[in-house]
Design a protein around this motif. Structure first.
Motif, PDB file in Angstrom:
ATOM      1  N   ALA A  49       0.856  -1.187   0.000  1.00 37.91           N
ATOM      2  CA  ALA A  49       0.000   0.000   0.000  1.00 37.91           C
ATOM      3  C   ALA A  49       0.887   1.229   0.000  1.00 37.91           C
ATOM      4  O   ALA A  49       1.971   1.218   0.562  1.00 37.91           O
ATOM      5  N   THR A  58      -3.123   3.687  -2.906  1.00 44.45           N
ATOM      6  CA  THR A  58      -3.250   2.502  -3.743  1.00 44.45           C
ATOM      7  C   THR A  58      -2.914   1.268  -2.914  1.00 44.45           C
ATOM      8  O   THR A  58      -2.124   1.349  -1.970  1.00 44.45           O
ATOM      9  N   TYR A  59      -3.533   0.151  -3.267  1.00 46.74           N
ATOM     10  CA  TYR A  59      -3.309  -1.133  -2.605  1.00 46.74           C
ATOM     11  C   TYR A  59      -3.050  -2.212  -3.651  1.00 46.74           C
ATOM     12  O   TYR A  59      -3.601  -2.162  -4.755  1.00 46.74           O
ATOM     13  N   THR A  60      -2.289  -3.210  -3.253  1.00 50.91           N
ATOM     14  CA  THR A  60      -2.221  -4.378  -4.097  1.00 50.91           C
ATOM     15  C   THR A  60      -3.538  -5.138  -3.961  1.00 50.91           C
ATOM     16  O   THR A  60      -4.210  -5.060  -2.923  1.00 50.91           O
ATOM     17  N   ASP A  61      -3.915  -5.852  -5.004  1.00 46.82           N
ATOM     18  CA  ASP A  61      -5.252  -6.460  -5.034  1.00 46.82           C
ATOM     19  C   ASP A  61      -5.503  -7.412  -3.864  1.00 46.82           C
ATOM     20  O   ASP A  61      -6.621  -7.485  -3.343  1.00 46.82           O
ATOM     21  N   LYS A  64      -6.873  -5.515  -0.707  1.00 44.08           N
ATOM     22  CA  LYS A  64      -7.984  -4.572  -0.811  1.00 44.08           C
ATOM     23  C   LYS A  64      -9.169  -5.060   0.026  1.00 44.08           C
ATOM     24  O   LYS A  64      -9.548  -6.225  -0.035  1.00 44.08           O
ATOM     25  N   GLY A  65      -9.745  -4.150   0.800  1.00 42.58           N
ATOM     26  CA  GLY A  65     -10.872  -4.494   1.652  1.00 42.58           C
ATOM     27  C   GLY A  65     -10.465  -5.034   3.008  1.00 42.58           C
ATOM     28  O   GLY A  65     -11.309  -5.181   3.891  1.00 42.58           O
ATOM     29  N   ARG A  66      -9.180  -5.362   3.179  1.00 41.46           N
ATOM     30  CA  ARG A  66      -8.703  -5.892   4.461  1.00 41.46           C
ATOM     31  C   ARG A  66      -7.699  -4.957   5.144  1.00 41.46           C
ATOM     32  O   ARG A  66      -7.670  -4.876   6.368  1.00 41.46           O
ATOM     33  N   ALA A  68      -5.771  -1.077   5.514  1.00 38.89           N
ATOM     34  CA  ALA A  68      -6.010   0.351   5.324  1.00 38.89           C
ATOM     35  C   ALA A  68      -4.756   1.127   5.712  1.00 38.89           C
ATOM     36  O   ALA A  68      -4.233   0.949   6.812  1.00 38.89           O
TER      37      ALA A  68
END
Length: 119
Positions: A49, A58-61, A64-66, A68
């Protein structure tokens, strides 16, 4: 010179949470971005991230969602809140601070903090 120190790693069960911190100090000016990477044994270093000076995130896939990423500008610190951890998240987590502008940018790395997720 810039010093970068990570903290907050540890051992956690699958599904658990950890919060990593990365504090920068020293001759700091114009931070462009602060980024979390991770490196698992036998694998390439992976960008997890990043947060830029204008707040772009930006986050690596896979996270994402886990996970922050957030920052405290006054403390020159970036955080990585990691929830719903999985065994595949096990790695050394490293922080990189990029300062400067244009073609004159400098990268500073911390030593890393170990995150181990047990199944």
């Amino acid at each position: 010179q810039v010093q970068v120190v990570e903290s907050g790693g540890g051992l956690v069960h699958s599904g658990g949470s950890l919060r990593l911190s990365c504090a920068a100090s020293g001759s700091i000016y114009n931070i462009y971005a602060m980024t979390w990477y991770r490196q698992a044994p036998g694998k390439q270093r992976e960008l997890v991230a990043t947060i830029t000076s204008n707040g772009t995130i930006t986050y690596t896939d896979s996270v994402k969602g886990r996970f922050a990423i957030s920052r405290d500008n006054a403390k020159i610190t970036v955080y990585l809140q990691m929830n719903s951890l999985k065994p595949e998240d096990t790695a050394v987590y490293l922080c990189k601070v990029v300062t400067g502008s244009g073609v004159m940018r400098y990268h500073f790395w911390g030593q890393g903090t170990q995150v181990t997720v047990s199944s």
